[in-house]
Design an enzyme around this catalytic site. Sequence first.
Site, PDB file in Angstrom:
ATOM      1  CG  ASN A 136      49.769  56.763  -1.924  1.00 54.31           C
ATOM      2  OD1 ASN A 136      49.636  57.899  -1.502  1.00 54.31           O
ATOM      3  ND2 ASN A 136      50.128  56.415  -0.808  1.00 54.31           N
TER       4      ASN A 136
ATOM      5  CE1 TYR B 246      54.613  46.365  -1.235  1.00 54.40           C
ATOM      6  CE2 TYR B 246      54.509  47.579  -3.613  1.00 54.40           C
ATOM      7  CZ  TYR B 246      54.378  46.601  -3.155  1.00 54.40           C
ATOM      8  OH  TYR B 246      53.088  45.389  -3.560  1.00 54.40           O
TER       9      TYR B 246
ATOM     10  CE  LYS C 235      54.202  42.051  -1.811  1.00 57.62           C
ATOM     11  NZ  LYS C 235      54.349  41.629  -0.568  1.00 57.62           N
TER      12      LYS C 235
ATOM     13  CB  SER D 106      53.823  43.131  -7.065  1.00 61.70           C
ATOM     14  OG  SER D 106      53.160  44.439  -7.190  1.00 61.70           O
TER      15      SER D 106
HETATM   16  P1  NAD Z   1      45.960  46.053   2.841  1.00 62.21           P
HETATM   17  O1  NAD Z   1      47.125  47.048   3.610  1.00 62.21           O
HETATM   18  O2  NAD Z   1      44.717  46.416   2.596  1.00 62.21           O
HETATM   19  O3  NAD Z   1      46.297  44.607   3.468  1.00 62.21           O
HETATM   20  C1  NAD Z   1      47.751  43.878   4.122  1.00 62.21           C
HETATM   21  C2  NAD Z   1      47.083  43.308   4.588  1.00 62.21           C
HETATM   22  O4  NAD Z   1      48.315  43.060   5.990  1.00 62.21           O
HETATM   23  C3  NAD Z   1      46.358  44.717   6.801  1.00 62.21           C
HETATM   24  O5  NAD Z   1      45.527  44.154   6.882  1.00 62.21           O
HETATM   25  C4  NAD Z   1      47.543  45.248   7.551  1.00 62.21           C
HETATM   26  O6  NAD Z   1      46.902  44.961   8.395  1.00 62.21           O
HETATM   27  C5  NAD Z   1      49.009  43.673   7.289  1.00 62.21           C
HETATM   28  N1  NAD Z   1      49.811  43.946   7.864  1.00 62.21           N
HETATM   29  C6  NAD Z   1      51.201  44.151   7.741  1.00 62.21           C
HETATM   30  N2  NAD Z   1      51.690  43.389   7.927  1.00 62.21           N
HETATM   31  C7  NAD Z   1      51.664  42.827   8.886  1.00 62.21           C
HETATM   32  C8  NAD Z   1      52.843  41.859   9.973  1.00 62.21           C
HETATM   33  N3  NAD Z   1      53.601  42.407   9.955  1.00 62.21           N
HETATM   34  N4  NAD Z   1      51.915  40.655  11.042  1.00 62.21           N
HETATM   35  C9  NAD Z   1      50.642  40.905  10.680  1.00 62.21           C
HETATM   36  N5  NAD Z   1      49.565  41.471   9.175  1.00 62.21           N
HETATM   37  C10 NAD Z   1      50.396  42.717   9.173  1.00 62.21           C
HETATM   38  O7  NAD Z   1      47.150  45.460   1.582  1.00 62.21           O
HETATM   39  P2  NAD Z   1      46.035  44.284   0.219  1.00 62.21           P
HETATM   40  O8  NAD Z   1      46.239  46.202  -0.840  1.00 62.21           O
HETATM   41  O9  NAD Z   1      45.684  43.711   0.230  1.00 62.21           O
HETATM   42  O10 NAD Z   1      47.751  43.366  -0.334  1.00 62.21           O
HETATM   43  C11 NAD Z   1      47.898  42.773   0.131  1.00 62.21           C
HETATM   44  C12 NAD Z   1      49.553  41.722  -0.149  1.00 62.21           C
HETATM   45  O11 NAD Z   1      48.854  42.010  -1.636  1.00 62.21           O
HETATM   46  C13 NAD Z   1      50.195  43.046  -0.541  1.00 62.21           C
HETATM   47  O12 NAD Z   1      51.654  41.538   0.185  1.00 62.21           O
HETATM   48  C14 NAD Z   1      50.537  43.707  -1.087  1.00 62.21           C
HETATM   49  O13 NAD Z   1      51.561  43.900  -1.080  1.00 62.21           O
HETATM   50  C15 NAD Z   1      50.152  42.646  -2.730  1.00 62.21           C
HETATM   51  N6  NAD Z   1      49.901  43.697  -3.398  1.00 62.21           N
HETATM   52  C16 NAD Z   1      48.450  44.508  -3.728  1.00 62.21           C
HETATM   53  C17 NAD Z   1      48.600  45.037  -4.658  1.00 62.21           C
HETATM   54  C18 NAD Z   1      47.539  45.997  -4.862  1.00 62.21           C
HETATM   55  O14 NAD Z   1      47.337  46.963  -5.526  1.00 62.21           O
HETATM   56  N7  NAD Z   1      47.045  46.532  -3.126  1.00 62.21           N
HETATM   57  C19 NAD Z   1      49.128  44.687  -5.614  1.00 62.21           C
HETATM   58  C20 NAD Z   1      50.105  44.192  -5.960  1.00 62.21           C
HETATM   59  C21 NAD Z   1      50.605  43.016  -5.061  1.00 62.21           C
HETATM   60  N1  UDP Z   2      47.797  57.747 -11.549  1.00 59.48           N
HETATM   61  C1  UDP Z   2      47.217  59.297 -11.732  1.00 59.48           C
HETATM   62  N2  UDP Z   2      47.081  60.172 -11.091  1.00 59.48           N
HETATM   63  C2  UDP Z   2      46.873  59.610  -9.232  1.00 59.48           C
HETATM   64  C3  UDP Z   2      46.955  58.340  -8.531  1.00 59.48           C
HETATM   65  C4  UDP Z   2      47.310  57.741 -10.033  1.00 59.48           C
HETATM   66  O1  UDP Z   2      47.567  59.717 -13.045  1.00 59.48           O
HETATM   67  O2  UDP Z   2      46.495  60.311  -8.668  1.00 59.48           O
HETATM   68  C5  UDP Z   2      47.946  57.682 -12.192  1.00 59.48           C
HETATM   69  C6  UDP Z   2      49.318  56.410 -12.319  1.00 59.48           C
HETATM   70  O3  UDP Z   2      50.455  57.471 -12.768  1.00 59.48           O
HETATM   71  C7  UDP Z   2      49.710  55.256 -13.099  1.00 59.48           C
HETATM   72  C8  UDP Z   2      48.194  54.733 -13.289  1.00 59.48           C
HETATM   73  O4  UDP Z   2      47.626  56.340 -12.634  1.00 59.48           O
HETATM   74  O5  UDP Z   2      49.810  55.738 -14.315  1.00 59.48           O
HETATM   75  C9  UDP Z   2      47.701  53.854 -12.031  1.00 59.48           C
HETATM   76  O6  UDP Z   2      48.851  54.245 -10.648  1.00 59.48           O
HETATM   77  P1  UDP Z   2      48.677  53.544  -9.209  1.00 59.48           P
HETATM   78  O7  UDP Z   2      49.255  54.437  -8.267  1.00 59.48           O
HETATM   79  O8  UDP Z   2      46.840  53.061  -8.938  1.00 59.48           O
HETATM   80  O9  UDP Z   2      49.373  52.117  -9.418  1.00 59.48           O
HETATM   81  P2  UDP Z   2      50.624  51.346  -9.841  1.00 59.48           P
HETATM   82  O10 UDP Z   2      51.273  52.628 -10.832  1.00 59.48           O
HETATM   83  O11 UDP Z   2      51.212  51.219  -9.300  1.00 59.48           O
HETATM   84  O12 UDP Z   2      50.575  50.435 -10.847  1.00 59.48           O
END
Ligand code: NAD
Ligand code: UDP
Length: 336
Positions: free
Chosen positions: A198, A149, A153, A124
């Site tokens: 969130n 969290y 990473k 991330s």
């Molecule tokens: P998500 O929560 O939708 O998917 C994660 C999946 O992992 C879920 O299906 C959950 O059930 C599974 N999981 C969690 N712990 C587990 C375990 N111990 N064993 C088996 N399965 C498990 O999240 P996402 O948004 O699809 O994110 C996927 C990855 O990308 C994550 O590693 C997250 O940290 C990373 N990431 C997400 C974002 C974002 O904004 N969505 C941004 C940067 C990085």
């Molecule tokens: N944000 C906001 N109101 C909300 C949720 C998010 O103003 O209810 C803003 C937050 O402060 C950030 C941007 O939107 O500037 C993206 O937030 P998000 O949580 O989606 O992603 P991250 O902050 O993890 O990059």
Amino acid sequence: MNVLVTGGAGYIGSHTCVELLNAGHRVLVIDNLCRSNPEALNRVRKITGKELLFRRIDLLDYDPLLAALREFSPDAVVHFAALKAVGESVRMPLTYYENNLAGTLNLCRAMSAVNCKNLVFSSSCTVYGNPARVPVTEASPTQNAECPYGRTKLFVEEILRDAAAADAAWHIALLRYFNPVGAHPSGLLGEDPRGTPNNLLPYIALVAAGKLPELSVFGNDYPTPDGTCIRDYLHVVDLAKGHLAALDGLPRFAGARAWNFGTGAGVSVLEVIAAFASVSGKKIPYKIAPRRAGDVVATYADPTRAREELNWSAELPLAQMCADAWRWQTQNPDGY
Ligand code: NAD
Ligand code: UDP
């Protein structure tokens, strides 16, 4: 290729399964469904018309994990499975460290046991913290993150770098996602957070649908053009395709290597609200609220390395991200 996808029932994982299956790969999803709904897997099957293998396994359970890898014999693994809620990680740090670190260690051990050392890891942009300069390149310093969290990473990246340094058989992509948003254009797959979201886009979608009264914009007194925070939003389908590019690229790179996955464009909170209102035709009532603790002021990617080395760029514009998120919301008002 045989591709194992951990966390494949989740938001980004399910979209990536679509792209993997459409590219002709054989895919096994391992997920404990702690944060996802198995209906997502049925939707992947429906979109692709292909077989998708699934085993409900927790990465913390080593024996069933190893048995599944032995049976499937993966050529590569895409590792999404993790807990990812910032606030929850502050309240439950040990749960986060155990799930995200021990889960990854178990996975690497099982991979070694079946001699599969090709790994794509979901990292991330949080590893850059509040960057001193934008756009952020992969050479920008990583910083101690604001929350457990984020630290998971950073720590997993370091662990994987050490593993790759000790054993040249490992090829590891550390994909630093910026802000993935949007949904599959079919309206069948999307982000399905539990409870009140969130993140900005899912929250806006619920406000547009009339399910939440108004959005709180967290701060409008930041040193940015309109005073609200800047992020690099990218379409989840572009991101999913990036995983294919990373899998293709893995053999060309020794060791562990980081790539930024973003569009390169910085977009403010108010700009996202305006784009969503315009695409949905809905009013998005909002109020200015206090800053959110720990928020990064402005971050967006320099995506040059991914373009030059992986031949991948994000292509879909913000309007498409909003349109697809809105289609998902209207077709699935209660999620899966
Ligand atoms: P998500 O929560 O939708 O998917 C994660 C999946 O992992 C879920 O299906 C959950 O059930 C599974 N999981 C969690 N712990 C587990 C375990 N111990 N064993 C088996 N399965 C498990 O999240 P996402 O948004 O699809 O994110 C996927 C990855 O990308 C994550 O590693 C997250 O940290 C990373 N990431 C997400 C974002 C974002 O904004 N969505 C941004 C940067 C990085
Ligand atoms: N944000 C906001 N109101 C909300 C949720 C998010 O103003 O209810 C803003 C937050 O402060 C950030 C941007 O939107 O500037 C993206 O937030 P998000 O949580 O989606 O992603 P991250 O902050 O993890 O990059």
